[in-house]
Design a protein around this motif. Structure first.
Motif, PDB file in Angstrom:
ATOM      1  N   PHE A 139      -3.441   5.002  18.050  1.00 21.79           N
ATOM      2  CA  PHE A 139      -2.976   5.787  16.904  1.00 21.79           C
ATOM      3  C   PHE A 139      -3.151   5.009  15.599  1.00 21.79           C
ATOM      4  N   ALA A 140      -2.957   3.690  15.641  1.00 20.64           N
ATOM      5  CA  ALA A 140      -3.180   2.894  14.433  1.00 20.64           C
ATOM      6  C   ALA A 140      -4.650   2.921  14.032  1.00 20.64           C
ATOM      7  N   ALA A 141      -5.551   2.897  15.012  1.00 23.53           N
ATOM      8  CA  ALA A 141      -6.982   2.978  14.711  1.00 23.53           C
ATOM      9  C   ALA A 141      -7.332   4.327  14.093  1.00 23.53           C
ATOM     10  N   MET A 142      -6.756   5.412  14.615  1.00 22.83           N
ATOM     11  CA  MET A 142      -6.986   6.726  14.016  1.00 22.83           C
ATOM     12  C   MET A 142      -6.482   6.762  12.569  1.00 22.83           C
ATOM     13  N   THR A 143      -5.335   6.134  12.334  1.00 22.20           N
ATOM     14  CA  THR A 143      -4.783   6.093  10.974  1.00 22.20           C
ATOM     15  C   THR A 143      -5.717   5.353  10.034  1.00 22.20           C
ATOM     16  N   LEU A 144      -6.277   4.238  10.487  1.00 23.71           N
ATOM     17  CA  LEU A 144      -7.199   3.475   9.647  1.00 23.71           C
ATOM     18  C   LEU A 144      -8.462   4.268   9.329  1.00 23.71           C
ATOM     19  N   VAL A 145      -8.956   5.021  10.301  1.00 23.32           N
ATOM     20  CA  VAL A 145     -10.144   5.851  10.061  1.00 23.32           C
ATOM     21  C   VAL A 145      -9.834   6.932   9.027  1.00 23.32           C
ATOM     22  N   ILE A 146      -8.644   7.524   9.108  1.00 24.71           N
ATOM     23  CA  ILE A 146      -8.255   8.538   8.125  1.00 24.71           C
ATOM     24  C   ILE A 146      -8.122   7.927   6.743  1.00 24.71           C
ATOM     25  N   LEU A 147      -7.511   6.750   6.649  1.00 29.87           N
ATOM     26  CA  LEU A 147      -7.395   6.078   5.357  1.00 29.87           C
ATOM     27  C   LEU A 147      -8.772   5.734   4.790  1.00 29.87           C
ATOM     28  N   ARG A 148      -9.695   5.336   5.664  1.00 31.98           N
ATOM     29  CA  ARG A 148     -11.051   5.043   5.207  1.00 31.98           C
ATOM     30  C   ARG A 148     -11.749   6.313   4.734  1.00 31.98           C
ATOM     31  N   LYS A 149     -11.451   7.438   5.393  1.00 27.87           N
ATOM     32  CA  LYS A 149     -12.025   8.719   4.993  1.00 27.87           C
ATOM     33  C   LYS A 149     -11.529   9.136   3.611  1.00 27.87           C
ATOM     34  N   MET A 150     -10.241   8.922   3.340  1.00 30.39           N
ATOM     35  CA  MET A 150      -9.676   9.296   2.041  1.00 30.39           C
ATOM     36  C   MET A 150     -10.143   8.361   0.942  1.00 30.39           C
TER      37      MET A 150
END
Length: 365
Positions: free
Chosen positions: A234-245
């Motif tokens: 879940f932390a990895a998914m969060t980082l990918v979303i932050l990178r997307k934004m």
């Protein structure tokens, strides 16, 4: 820095006009105006009108240049605070992990709301980014719940080491959702991480029944292991979303969604479990306050470290979390890690360090 720059820019034209008032009567107004504009230009000294001035630019450069190694010190101190918070989570075993997460959200919300009001960022964010902000808040808070549960059900060192598998999952999800390249190096780091996790979990079908002689029962240890893996995913998914934004969303707005949705998610889970209650012991309440304080402090210092230091050295320094986890496990819980855990930690840390160095080299090119 903005008020100081604004004040300085406002004073420069006045100084320039004061100097041009002494110009000879025969001088035209056009050169005087050009001279005043030149004097007011950023980076020029109002006294000697040179760009840059040897006596003025050097002190200004010293003021702006950060102290060497300050970013790494901030990162090291954040690792220390995060490890302290993790140790306190394991201390309050009578309080459910979801309760700790909900209390942390309330504590951090008290700090984030005034920051959002001061920065005038709003509480909703850009329309095109709101769905990503909601996902970031939901996944980030779920990740923290899994982490707290892992700290309570398995050893501090094991949970911390498994949490460091996050860079491997980040590379995989970035390849799937962001179409980033997944190189053979990433595959090698993934293999190292899998070996490290296997050494920590020590499944009986590979290591035999003797490996199950650990402090807690093997079933509880296995639950904590899966919770730590869930935290990393879940932390990895969060980082990918932050990178997307990217930088289109204010940092405090991202934290606001994190704590607000985390509180809502925690309340829903607690109502389902029927275990909502505050600790009766005053010491446990103090631990909850310290968990929120240390967690927030670690987040602040980590952010400061990233702002003034390159991402590669910061990612490498963050592996000190594992070292602090081993130290605190021995000091606070009198639990000496096994050689299997040490070997697994070396594999996972080598994998995350190698991934950080590779990203650092790519960005420097």
């Amino acid at each position: 820095m903005r008020p100081l720059d604004g004040t300085g820019a406002a004073e420069l034209p006045e100084a320039g006009l004061g100097l041009t008032d002494d110009a000879p009567p025969g001088a035209s107004e056009e050169p005087a105006a050009a001279e005043a504009a030149e004097t007011a230009a950023p980076g020029r000294c109002w006294l000697c009108r040179s760009s840059p001035c040897g006596s003025c630019a050097q002190p200004e450069a010293k003021k702006k240049a950060p102290c060497p190694g300050l970013g790494l010190f901030y990162t090291l101190f954040s690792a220390f605070l995060f490890s302290l918070a993790s140790s306190l989570v394991k201390k309050v075993e009578d309080v459910h992990a979801v309760e700790i997460s909900a209390f942390r959200c309330v504590f951090q919300m008290i700090v984030v709301i005034p920051c959002l009001i001061y920065r005038k960022s709003g509480f909703l964010g850009p329309k095109g980014q709101r769905i990503f902000l909601v996902l970031r808040g939901f996944l980030g808070s779920a990740s923290m719940m899994f982490a707290y549960y892992a700290f309570q059900t398995t050893s501090l060192a094991d949970a911390t080491v498994i949490s460091f598998t996050c860079p491997v999952f980040t590379s995989i999800f970035a390849c799937i959702f962001l179409k980033e390249k997944y190189s053979p190096w990433d595959a090698l780091f993934t293999a190292f991480t899998i070996v490290g996790v296997i050494l920590i979990v020590r499944p009986p079908f590979l290591f035999g029944s003797d490996t199950m002689e650990i402090n807690e029962s093997y079933s509880v240890h296995l639950k904590g292991t899966f919770a730590a893996i869930g935290h990393a995913v879940f932390a990895a998914m969060t980082l990918v979303i932050l990178r997307k934004m990217g930088k289109s969303v204010d940092y405090f707005l991202s934290i606001w969604y994190y704590v607000a949705l985390g509180l809502i998610e925690g309340i829903i889970v607690l109502f389902i479990l029927g275990e909502w209650s505050l600790p009766y012991c005053g010491l446990d309440r103090l631990y909850l306050i310290l968990i929120g304080l240390f967690g927030l402090g670690g987040q602040v210092f980590l952010t400061k470290g990233i702002q003034i230091e390159k991402a590669g050295p910061v990612a490498i320094m963050r592996t000190m979390d594992v070292v602090f986890a081993f130290i605190f496990q021995i000091i606070f819980f009198n639990d000496v890690p096994t050689w299997w855990t040490v070997g697994g930690a070396l594999c996972v840390v080598a994998s995350s360090t190698g991934a950080a160095i590779r990203k650092w080299c790519q960005s420097s090119k």
